[in-house]
Design a protein around this motif. Structure first.
Motif, mmCIF file in Angstrom:
data_model
loop_
_atom_site.group_PDB
_atom_site.id
_atom_site.type_symbol
_atom_site.label_atom_id
_atom_site.label_comp_id
_atom_site.label_asym_id
_atom_site.label_seq_id
_atom_site.Cartn_x
_atom_site.Cartn_y
_atom_site.Cartn_z
ATOM 1 N N UNK A 134 13.315 -60.964 -48.861
ATOM 2 C CA UNK A 134 12.858 -59.931 -47.923
ATOM 3 C C UNK A 134 13.986 -58.975 -47.585
ATOM 4 N N UNK A 135 15.138 -59.510 -47.211
ATOM 5 C CA UNK A 135 16.265 -58.670 -46.803
ATOM 6 C C UNK A 135 16.851 -57.916 -47.992
ATOM 7 N N UNK A 136 16.856 -58.547 -49.155
ATOM 8 C CA UNK A 136 17.336 -57.846 -50.354
ATOM 9 C C UNK A 136 16.378 -56.723 -50.741
ATOM 10 N N UNK A 137 15.094 -57.048 -50.814
ATOM 11 C CA UNK A 137 14.116 -56.056 -51.241
ATOM 12 C C UNK A 137 13.959 -54.919 -50.265
ATOM 13 N N UNK A 138 14.080 -55.220 -48.983
ATOM 14 C CA UNK A 138 13.918 -54.171 -47.981
ATOM 15 C C UNK A 138 15.099 -53.245 -47.856
ATOM 16 N N UNK A 139 16.246 -53.637 -48.420
ATOM 17 C CA UNK A 139 17.444 -52.832 -48.199
ATOM 18 C C UNK A 139 18.054 -52.174 -49.405
ATOM 19 N N UNK A 140 18.012 -52.849 -50.563
ATOM 20 C CA UNK A 140 18.840 -52.321 -51.648
ATOM 21 C C UNK A 140 18.255 -51.060 -52.284
ATOM 22 N N UNK A 141 16.910 -51.009 -52.490
ATOM 23 C CA UNK A 141 16.350 -49.847 -53.174
ATOM 24 C C UNK A 141 16.370 -48.607 -52.289
ATOM 25 N N UNK A 142 16.051 -48.770 -51.006
ATOM 26 C CA UNK A 142 16.025 -47.596 -50.120
ATOM 27 C C UNK A 142 17.424 -47.017 -49.937
ATOM 28 N N UNK A 143 18.419 -47.883 -49.739
ATOM 29 C CA UNK A 143 19.787 -47.385 -49.561
ATOM 30 C C UNK A 143 20.316 -46.782 -50.855
ATOM 31 N N UNK A 144 20.030 -47.440 -51.992
ATOM 32 C CA UNK A 144 20.474 -46.902 -53.271
ATOM 33 C C UNK A 144 19.853 -45.555 -53.564
ATOM 34 N N UNK A 145 18.549 -45.414 -53.298
ATOM 35 C CA UNK A 145 17.880 -44.134 -53.525
ATOM 36 C C UNK A 145 18.436 -43.053 -52.598
ATOM 37 N N UNK A 152 26.008 -55.618 -52.445
ATOM 38 C CA UNK A 152 26.531 -55.564 -51.081
ATOM 39 C C UNK A 152 25.738 -56.470 -50.147
ATOM 40 N N UNK A 153 24.416 -56.398 -50.216
ATOM 41 C CA UNK A 153 23.599 -57.259 -49.355
ATOM 42 C C UNK A 153 23.799 -58.719 -49.722
ATOM 43 N N UNK A 154 23.838 -59.002 -51.017
ATOM 44 C CA UNK A 154 24.014 -60.384 -51.443
ATOM 45 C C UNK A 154 25.291 -61.003 -50.916
ATOM 46 N N UNK A 155 26.390 -60.261 -51.029
ATOM 47 C CA UNK A 155 27.678 -60.815 -50.629
ATOM 48 C C UNK A 155 27.850 -60.804 -49.110
ATOM 49 N N UNK A 156 27.466 -59.706 -48.462
ATOM 50 C CA UNK A 156 27.677 -59.605 -47.017
ATOM 51 C C UNK A 156 26.726 -60.496 -46.234
ATOM 52 N N UNK A 196 22.147 -49.707 -38.947
ATOM 53 C CA UNK A 196 23.595 -49.522 -38.818
ATOM 54 C C UNK A 196 24.343 -49.977 -40.056
ATOM 55 N N UNK A 197 23.892 -51.094 -40.636
ATOM 56 C CA UNK A 197 24.520 -51.619 -41.853
ATOM 57 C C UNK A 197 24.384 -50.608 -42.989
ATOM 58 N N UNK A 198 23.176 -50.067 -43.177
ATOM 59 C CA UNK A 198 22.934 -49.118 -44.269
ATOM 60 C C UNK A 198 23.720 -47.823 -44.064
ATOM 61 N N UNK A 199 23.749 -47.319 -42.833
ATOM 62 C CA UNK A 199 24.469 -46.074 -42.574
ATOM 63 C C UNK A 199 25.958 -46.227 -42.880
ATOM 64 N N UNK A 200 26.541 -47.337 -42.467
ATOM 65 C CA UNK A 200 27.959 -47.541 -42.762
ATOM 66 C C UNK A 200 28.195 -47.701 -44.256
ATOM 67 N N UNK A 201 27.303 -48.413 -44.930
ATOM 68 C CA UNK A 201 27.442 -48.591 -46.377
ATOM 69 C C UNK A 201 27.423 -47.239 -47.086
ATOM 70 N N UNK A 202 26.529 -46.350 -46.665
ATOM 71 C CA UNK A 202 26.430 -45.023 -47.272
ATOM 72 C C UNK A 202 27.689 -44.211 -47.008
ATOM 73 N N UNK A 203 28.156 -44.194 -45.757
ATOM 74 C CA UNK A 203 29.354 -43.423 -45.419
ATOM 75 C C UNK A 203 30.576 -43.943 -46.165
ATOM 76 N N UNK A 204 30.682 -45.253 -46.311
ATOM 77 C CA UNK A 204 31.824 -45.829 -47.036
ATOM 78 C C UNK A 204 31.826 -45.330 -48.478
#
Length: 1000
Positions: free
Chosen positions: A225-236, A116-120, A371-379
């Motif tokens: 930086x943006x990939x590492x900071x976002x994908x593991x925390x949101x996935x977990x 998701x982060x990679x494509x968006x 905001x990006x992570x919260x919407x990704x989770x809700x979706x």
């Protein structure tokens, strides 16, 4: 922490021992930017080979960090449909593997969030769901982070012996850099000028402060930086959410029920996300119980004392342990370790003390992708629960964690099974949904004849207006707009104002962020100034800090701005931060006036959590009218041009209709008792209703039940007759920015009954709007002008828009204009008349039934909630929600504390709840302090509510009841009425004695 709570320190051979805290009070002190801040430390140093001077590892004082922060924070709003597309890929994968397939949750969630982060963000497809193994970049990034973390925990000397591990890390870093260069090369060679992803911003954006771009080298560092900071925390976080839901089936059912109500069998739309309040609460509660990161770390910038007794030296590191301060029993209660999303619903969430819940950090280095992570989770949650029933593979599994910088679950596996009547492509974008297609013949789909006539009239009016030209065409007044903001919201409002201003003859000519505008140390005098500014946890945005400091300093020194500066402020905020909501815009508005600027109009405010556009449109329209000096005549014409909705009326047999509810999240209760307490012989009838709450809903004595009202049938029928509509008609609105106006087909009768206020008094502006639809000199125009002249009389008689329309039956008002004038039908609050100690799942209501001839002479006035409640038979459903009281309106903690209660009529409801709770304590063997209830009603035999119950409680010592009867006819010669204040005065010695004993 369990042994040494709430604070301990470890001597790890650093300059100072490291301090760890685990309570909300101590973390709240850490949040003081005047005492603590965030610095990079050894972990960040070891991460620099991976992330360079990216946002994570660079110092906040670095020029590169500030450039990236100013460019990226406003741009972090992107990839809406793309996120949904990638969640759809995951849903389809799970579906095709079947219900027996065991899903390693963290593996699939990590692939989802990474892709998701990679494509968006970068327009690059890692295609995680089309390969057996994760993409090499993900593996390389993960290994690099893990090894960097290990290096930060080893002595420098020892790291020299791990040269093979370091060689492998450097190889991974080189491979990642190669792919980053390829992404950048592809972007430059095949530019997409309309793309709004972060890669375009980083490559082409210019920092407004320095006038510089980031540079290719910095962009290469920002990608991992943006990939590492976002994908593991949101996935977990997604894994933790499904873990808690699987282990709390009642919460899972409620979450799935909300998805069914909001999304149904449709494709998830983004305007649905804000209505998924229970899913949002599940996400917040999961982040509270199990955060994907262990520590929130800050450094003391001066010697200080923490918690009133713990000395902290300048430079000392203090870390809040998320798992502990998010479970502080002083904030969350004795059930702090339990998963209870209800505590995160709007009403309860707003009552939290500052910094009780802060999963996204704070200050400048807070998570910019929140905001990006919260919407990704809700979706993902919505699409998964819409399609599947979810279960844990091992029912006995208990959460086990692993991780370095962050934590994630180990061996947590789930299964999903497609729900009954769910097709493979249901809810998949582009794949359709199980929605019935319109197979009606063409004749049945034709517009209502009256609707066609209205459309022709509107088209003719528009053409006449076009021929005449704009009423403001001769005006061309320049306007300056200064804004601040970290998230891009303020910029979007600036753009909206730039588009709408020309219709009022205004020209937005000077747009700057507030700090840039402050360089001249003055504000424009030639043009009116519009300021748009948000508040972030009580702090100004990054590009408005200098401006705020400047005007505060000027005010503190008694300074003044040059004469002639005129301003208007619009504030943006998020009600999640209750204690600092709109703090900054209010301060700016007050301070500018204090230092000599002239306020054009009152400040406007919007809540991004609820509704940003509605308040903005209303405020900005009034602003434009004020600035353009619109005359009353032109104002009416302008209102007419823009008012109204494009409504299509069709004949249909539509049965299943969505429920349009306003306000907070509503659940469905079941009425189990509905009986009369008093008839109309001495006043309004009074009724007692008992409602069984949905499973998992909790309440306390002193709380309210919010009830969704319904307009009475008679009023709905009057409105439908006025516009020649029938019960079979279905309406659809092409577009609307009002939440309560449905854009999907809905029965007209249902909409009028459930969504809008039909009996609200008409406003003077609404009267003026109606008059514009009548030809000058016509009887209708004359009558409406008379009504405007005598408006106060109409207001006193509570004339509604419908009442007025019935007095001008030939007024050709379009139905779309009528409903656009109406307000949303708001829920009503009733004090709960029962205690959970006596009835945990059933609440009692006591209310007056309002029904009397209308003061306007049009029909009968009936209370929209009381009349609806009175008709609910046992077994009927009721849309409702519990709302906790915001006042200290509770029984004292000790049952021995004396109590004095005053009530009249149906206002006895909360007092009955308190008495019921005391009776339950007494029945359980507890002891009670004295209590007295002064209860006012008209007659001891006709409306002495709950008399037998109160007398029974009085007999066993629960409460002393003093009846006060205002119409005591038949009680003896010369007996006069007595009111509650009279009784309290007569009984003042007892009241004073109880007060002296600490009564409440």
């Amino acid at each position: 922490m369990d042994a040494y709570a709430p604070i301990y320190q470890l001597d790890l051979g650093m300059a100072h021992p490291r301090v760890f805290v685990g309570s909300r009070e101590l973390v709240n002190e850490m949040a003081d930017d005047g005492t603590y801040t965030k610095f990079t430390h050894r972990l960040h140093k070891e991460m620099r080979p991976v992330f360079g001077d990216g946002l994570f590892s660079a110092e906040s004082t670095d020029k590169a960090w500030w450039k990236a922060h100013r460019l990226l924070v406003p741009a972090f709003v992107f990839g809406g449909e793309t996120r949904q597309d990638l969640s759809a890929q995951l849903v389809l994968k799970w579906d095709r593997f079947g219900p027996e397939h065991e899903i390693e949750c963290i593996e699939d969630m990590a692939r989802l969030t990474f892709d998701t982060i990679g494509l968006c963000a970068f327009g690059y497809r890692f295609n995680e769901f089309y390969s057996k193994e994760p993409h090499p970049f993900m593996k390389q990034l993960k290994e690099s982070i893990v090894e960097s973390g290990k290096r930060s925990n080893r002595p420098e000397l020892l790291n020299r012996f791990y040269y093979r591990d370091e060689q492998h890390r450097q190889k991974n870093i080189a491979n990642m850099r190669d792919l980053c260069k390829k992404m950048i090369r592809d972007c430059n060679e095949h530019p997409k000028t309309d793309a709004k992803d972060l890669l375009n911003v980083m490559l082409n954006g210019v920092d407004g402060e320095t006038g510089e771009k980031l540079g290719v080298e910095n962009v290469i560092y920002q990608i991992p930086t943006l990939l590492g900071g976002g994908y593991e925390t949101t996935g977990a976080t997604l894994c933790f959410i499904y873990y808690f839901l699987c282990n709390n089936p009642d919460k899972l059912r409620r979450a799935q029920q909300e998805v069914d109500e909001i999304v149904g069998d449709k494709v998830l739309a983004y305007d649905m996300l804000r209505n998924l309040k229970y899913l949002d609460a599940c996400m917040k509660e999961s982040l509270r119980l199990q955060h994907p990161v262990s520590l929130l770390t800050r450094f003391a910038i001066k010697d200080t004392v923490l918690g009133g007794k713990y000395f902290i030296k300048k430079g000392q590191m203090v870390s809040g342990i998320w798992r502990h301060f998010h479970r502080d029993p002083k904030v969350w209660g004795d059930d702090a370790d339990e998963f209870r999303p209800e505590r995160m619903l709007d009403v309860n969430f707003k009552e939290l003390p500052p910094n009780a819940w802060k999963p996204f950090g704070d200050g400048l280095r807070a998570c910019i992708g929140r905001g990006f992570a919260e919407q990704e989770i809700l979706i993902n949650m919505a699409m998964t629960l819409q399609k599947f029933d979810v279960e844990q593979v091992n029912p006995n599994y208990r959460l086990q964690l692993t991780g370095q910088m962050g934590v994630k679950p180990v061996d947590f596996k789930i299964r999903v099974r497609r729900r009954p009547n769910r097709s493979l492509m249901l809810g998949i974008p582009g794949g359709g949904a199980s929605q019935q297609q319109d197979n009606e013949p063409a004749a049945a789909r034709q517009e209502h004849p009256r609707s066609q006539q209205q459309q022709q009239q509107q088209q003719q009016q528009q053409q006449e207006q076009d021929n005449k030209g704009s009423v403001h065409s001769s005006i061309n007044r320049p306007v300056s707009v200064f804004f601040g903001g970290n998230m891009g919201t303020s910029e979007s409002l600036v753009q909206a104002l730039s588009r709408s201003a020309p219709t009022f003859g205004l020209d937005v000519v000077n747009i700057q962020d507030l700090d840039t505008a402050t360089k001249k140390k003055t504000l424009p005098t030639a043009n009116p100034l519009v300021i748009i500014i948000p508040s972030y946890e009580g702090r100004p945005p990054d590009n408005a800090k200098k401006f705020v400091a400047w005007i505060e300093q000027m005010a503190s020194k008694g300074g003044k701005l040059p004469p002639g500066i005129k301003f208007a402020v619009f504030g943006v905020g998020n009600s999640d931060w209750t204690h600092t909501f709109h703090k900054v815009p209010r301060m700016v508005d007050d301070t500018l006036e204090k230092i000599g600027a002239e306020r054009i109009m009152d400040a406007g405010f919007a809540n991004v959590k609820r509704d940003l556009i509605g308040p903005w449109e209303a405020w900005s329209e009034q602003l434009c009218m004020t600035l353009s000096s619109t005359t009353e005549k032109n104002e009416k014409a302008n209102i007419t041009d823009r008012l109204g909705l494009d409504v299509r009326i069709e004949k249909s047999n539509l049965n299943a209709l969505p429920q349009a509810l306003g306000g907070e999240h509503m659940s469905t209760g079941i009425v189990v008792v509905n009986r009369e307490l008093a008839d109309t012989s001495v006043g309004a009838a009074k009724r007692h209703v008992e409602v069984r709450l949905p499973a998992g809903t909790e309440y306390n004595a002193g709380d309210y039940l919010v009830v969704q009202a319904r307009n009475p049938d008679a009023t709905v029928s009057r409105a439908m007759r006025r516009f020649s509509l029938s019960a079979e008609d279905v309406m659809s609105v092409s577009s609307s920015n009002k939440d309560f106006i449905p854009t999907h087909p809905i029965a007209v009768e249902h909409f009028l009954r459930s969504s809008v206020e039909l009996a609200q008094p008409i406003t003077l502006r609404q009267l003026a709007t109606l008059a514009t639809y009548s030809p000058p000199g016509s009887p209708e125009h004359t009558r409406l002008e008379e009504m405007q002249s005598a408006y106060q009389a109409l207001l006193d008689a509570r004339y509604s828009i419908l009442d007025v329309l019935e007095e001008v039956p030939l007024l050709p008002l379009p139905f779309g204009v009528y409903i656009d004038l109406l307000l949303p039908l708001t829920p009503r609050l009733y004090s709960i008349a029962s205690s959970p100690l006596a009835s945990a799942q059933t609440v009692s209501l006591t209310f007056d039934l309002f029904s009397s001839p209308s003061l306007s002479g049009h029909g009968t006035f009936s209370g929209v909630a009381s009349s609806h409640l009175s008709t609910r038979l046992p077994g009927s459903s009721l849309s409702c929600a519990v709302r906790a009281t915001k006042l200290p309106f509770r029984l004292p903690a000790s049952p021995l504390t004396p109590i004095v209660m005053l009530a009249a009529g149906s206002g006895i409801a909360p007092m009955r709840a308190f008495c019921q709770a005391r009776a339950a304590v007494l029945a359980a063997g507890g002891k009670l302090g004295p209590a007295v209830l002064y209860f006012g009603c008209r007659h001891p035999e006709r409306d002495f509510l709950y008399r037998e119950e109160l007398e029974a409680w009085e007999a066993i010592g629960v409460v002393k009841v003093v009846g006060c009867f205002s119409r005591p006819d038949g009680m003896g010669e010369g007996k006069k009425g007595r009111w509650v204040p009279d009784a309290v005065w007569d009984d003042r010695e007892r009241v004073w004695e109880l007060w002296g004993q600490g009564a409440v």
